[in-house]
Motif scaffolding. Structure first.
Motif, PDB file in Angstrom:
ATOM      1  N   GLY A  31       0.824  -1.203   0.000  1.00 38.16           N
ATOM      2  CA  GLY A  31       0.000   0.000   0.000  1.00 38.16           C
ATOM      3  C   GLY A  31       0.851   1.242   0.000  1.00 38.16           C
ATOM      4  O   GLY A  31       1.992   1.252  -0.479  1.00 38.16           O
ATOM      5  N   GLY A  32       0.319   2.324   0.572  1.00 36.39           N
ATOM      6  CA  GLY A  32       1.038   3.586   0.638  1.00 36.39           C
ATOM      7  C   GLY A  32       0.383   4.507   1.640  1.00 36.39           C
ATOM      8  O   GLY A  32      -0.781   4.344   2.006  1.00 36.39           O
ATOM      9  N   ILE A  33       1.156   5.493   2.113  1.00 33.14           N
ATOM     10  CA  ILE A  33       0.655   6.523   3.022  1.00 33.14           C
ATOM     11  C   ILE A  33       0.988   7.875   2.407  1.00 33.14           C
ATOM     12  O   ILE A  33       2.165   8.236   2.287  1.00 33.14           O
ATOM     13  CB  ILE A  33       1.280   6.398   4.421  1.00 33.14           C
ATOM     14  N   TYR A  34      -0.031   8.605   1.994  1.00 28.86           N
ATOM     15  CA  TYR A  34       0.149   9.894   1.325  1.00 28.86           C
ATOM     16  C   TYR A  34      -0.078  11.020   2.331  1.00 28.86           C
ATOM     17  O   TYR A  34      -1.192  11.233   2.792  1.00 28.86           O
ATOM     18  CB  TYR A  34      -0.820  10.019   0.152  1.00 28.86           C
ATOM     19  N   VAL A  35       0.993  11.730   2.673  1.00 26.69           N
ATOM     20  CA  VAL A  35       0.896  12.823   3.628  1.00 26.69           C
ATOM     21  C   VAL A  35       0.774  14.143   2.875  1.00 26.69           C
ATOM     22  O   VAL A  35       1.054  14.222   1.675  1.00 26.69           O
ATOM     23  CB  VAL A  35       2.116  12.841   4.573  1.00 26.69           C
ATOM     24  N   ASP A  36       0.357  15.196   3.582  1.00 28.37           N
ATOM     25  CA  ASP A  36       0.238  16.500   2.930  1.00 28.37           C
ATOM     26  C   ASP A  36       1.184  17.534   3.533  1.00 28.37           C
ATOM     27  O   ASP A  36       1.010  18.724   3.381  1.00 28.37           O
ATOM     28  CB  ASP A  36      -1.209  17.002   2.965  1.00 28.37           C
ATOM     29  N   THR A  37       2.221  17.062   4.208  1.00 29.42           N
ATOM     30  CA  THR A  37       3.258  17.928   4.747  1.00 29.42           C
ATOM     31  C   THR A  37       4.262  18.270   3.651  1.00 29.42           C
ATOM     32  O   THR A  37       4.473  17.492   2.731  1.00 29.42           O
ATOM     33  CB  THR A  37       3.993  17.210   5.898  1.00 29.42           C
ATOM     34  N   ASP A  38       4.895  19.413   3.760  1.00 32.46           N
ATOM     35  CA  ASP A  38       5.914  19.819   2.795  1.00 32.46           C
ATOM     36  C   ASP A  38       7.177  18.999   3.040  1.00 32.46           C
ATOM     37  O   ASP A  38       8.144  19.463   3.643  1.00 32.46           O
ATOM     38  CB  ASP A  38       6.193  21.314   2.920  1.00 32.46           C
ATOM     39  N   LEU A  39       7.162  17.772   2.577  1.00 34.28           N
ATOM     40  CA  LEU A  39       8.251  16.825   2.804  1.00 34.28           C
ATOM     41  C   LEU A  39       9.150  16.787   1.572  1.00 34.28           C
ATOM     42  O   LEU A  39       8.659  16.719   0.440  1.00 34.28           O
ATOM     43  CB  LEU A  39       7.650  15.435   3.070  1.00 34.28           C
ATOM     44  N   ARG A  40      10.466  16.818   1.765  1.00 35.78           N
ATOM     45  CA  ARG A  40      11.372  16.887   0.619  1.00 35.78           C
ATOM     46  C   ARG A  40      11.656  15.511   0.021  1.00 35.78           C
ATOM     47  O   ARG A  40      12.328  15.419  -1.004  1.00 35.78           O
ATOM     48  CB  ARG A  40      12.687  17.560   1.011  1.00 35.78           C
TER      49      ARG A  40
END
Length: 503
Positions: free
Chosen positions: A291-300
């Motif tokens: 699967g996957g975990i999609y975050v909405d933080t400004d991650l580089r």
């Protein structure tokens, strides 16, 4: 409402210790006071990694981590109880765990209070009430609590909603639970996370429980395949969930933070197809779920957290392929030390940047290689070697020079030998560790051609490899170099490979 609940297992432990004296933190000048023997000795406070010599600890092997956390999004308060099951590999008078998280309240070894002190950046030094004999299995319970610091992408990280997730390489786990933080000591992993109503939890492996708790609920995830600390994660947010299947045995469960829910579900729905191509290349999917975990933080960066990668908002198909190739290269087959990081990144980058366009879009892999090579000098990819790049340079040329190296190797030994060897190496090191020197020996064993000059130039050299190593096999057809296919986009025209942030 602020929630500071313990899991059921943690509560049971606490009740069993009510009548015991509390563990006492030792002062900095404290010494081991174990009486009556000079035979047991402390385990080492590191395992001598060339770049991170104090990573990991000696004297024991970790077997399982059971991590119970209570997280309150409004205050960022984190309560934790981590139970480490381990086996002594020497007669131990004391041993270390790696931990840089909130203040430690107590430590118990085999149910009895133990002395402890914190040293340096991440050393938790534990002295049990009695020495631990070699070969003995033992448990360590560490209680800790406090406001969890935001590392902004180097471990525990806040999200805009007040949630949090753990991601970082080569370190991240120490910011939220104590462990033996080394690639050499894989262990199974369980996390119980108590969060308020309306919040969701994603982690590694399989979701095995979701039970009510005061003001919220406790979600349990279990990773039954062994895992390294930096590949563990927990993510807490107001997620949307997508369920898919790779096979009857492998469920794909993906999570989307509020701002990612609509824009990234279409991309993630292609995951079964991605994994099918990767299985054709590298053998059966190595874990029990995906699967996957999609975050909405400004991650580089995005990161290949095991079974369920953490994806930054800019994630595209190249990133999804790259991080899932890591499930074989980096997660199942892991480095022995950080000099070997090409084992992870060279294969993941080659998969995403050359093999995926070749297999999925029928692109000419030689043309991709030649176009990238023509622009290589502008990127100074030769001065840093692929093997033993040096501390701080691990995640540099592996993304650009790495896929070129593997394609040149493929053209040197031929497709049949190359792809068979790749699959066999991945399978023979499944759930284990390997090194670049071992990879060299393995490939050399599959061909009668002497590869020593090729490997020295590509893996260890700090100058542009000789023409014979740059243009082996079909790459040596200079007419092909004049008919390189056109790039698909302006971005690809500038550089056809990932930019190095897609770990």
């Amino acid at each position: 409402m602020s929630i500071h609940l313990r899991s059921a297992s943690a509560l049971a432990l606490a009740l069993s210790l009510l009548t015991a004296a509390p563990a006492i933190a030792l002062p900095d000048n404290a010494s081991d006071t174990t009486a009556g023997t000079t035979s047991p000795t402390p385990g080492s406070d590191g395992l001598g990694d060339p770049y991170y010599p104090q990573d990991g600890n000696g004297g024991y092997d970790a077997v399982h981590y059971d991590v119970a956390i209570d997280y309150d999004p409004p205050t960022h308060h984190l309560d934790g109880t981590t139970t480490v099951t381990a086996k002594a590999t020497q007669d131990l008078s004391a041993f270390n765990l790696d931990f840089a998280g909130p203040p430690v309240e107590s430590v118990a070894v085999n149910g009895a209070p133990a002395q402890f002190q914190r040293q340096g950046e991440h050393e938790l030094v534990i002295t049990p009430g009695a020495p631990l004999p070699q070969g003995q299995s033992f448990t360590v319970v560490v209680d800790y609590a406090g406001t969890a610091a935001d590392t902004k992408g180097n471990g525990w990280t806040y999200t805009p909603t007040g949630g949090a997730f753990a991601a970082g390489e080569p370190h991240s786990a120490t910011t939220w639970y104590p462990l033996n933080d080394t690639p050499l000591d894989k262990a199974t992993f369980t996390v119980h996370a108590t969060v308020p109503t309306g919040w969701e939890v994603a982690s590694n492996g399989i979701r095995t429980g979701d039970v009510p708790a005061e003001g919220g609920h406790t979600v349990t995830w279990e990773a039954k395949d062994p895992i390294i600390g930096y590949l563990t994660t927990v993510a807490i947010d107001k997620f949307t969930k997508l369920e898919q299947r790779l096979s009857e045995k492998v469920n794909l469960e993906s999570y989307f933070a509020p701002d990612a829910a609509k824009q990234k579900q279409k991309l993630e729905k292609q995951l079964p197809g991605v994994l099918t191509v990767l299985q054709d290349l590298y053998g059966s999917y190595p874990f029990e779920s995906g699967g996957g975990i999609y975050v909405d933080t400004d991650l580089r960066f995005s990161l290949e957290t095991q079974t369920r990668p953490i994806y930054a908002p800019w994630t595209d198909m190249n990133t999804v392929v790259h991080e899932n190739a890591h499930q074989w290269w980096g997660n199942s087959v892991s480095v022995k030390d950080w000099r070997d990081v090409c084992l992870n990144e060279c294969f993941a980058s080659y998969t995403a940047d050359i093999l995926w366009p070749e297999r999925k879009n029928h692109r000419d892999p030689d043309a991709i290689y030649l176009r990238a090579l023509a622009r290589a000098e502008q990127r100074d990819i030769w001065s840093i070697p692929l093997y033993d790049a040096g501390k701080g340079n691990e995640f540099t040329t592996v993304y650009s020079r790495g896929p070129l190296f593997l394609h040149a190797l493929r053209r040197t030994i031929g497709d049949d030998v190359f792809f068979t060897a790749v699959r066999d190496f991945a399978e023979s090191h499944r759930n284990g560790n390997a090194s670049i020197p071992e990879l060299r020996v393995f490939f050399q064993s599959r061909t009668g051609e002497d590869l020593s000059g090729f490997f020295d130039a590509w893996l260890n050299g700090t100058e542009r490899p000789a023409e014979e190593y740059l243009y082996p096999g079909s790459l040596g057809d200079r007419s092909a170099q004049q008919t390189v296919d056109a790039p698909d986009s302006e971005e690809e025209a500038d550089w056809p490979f990932g930019d190095g942030d897609r770990k």
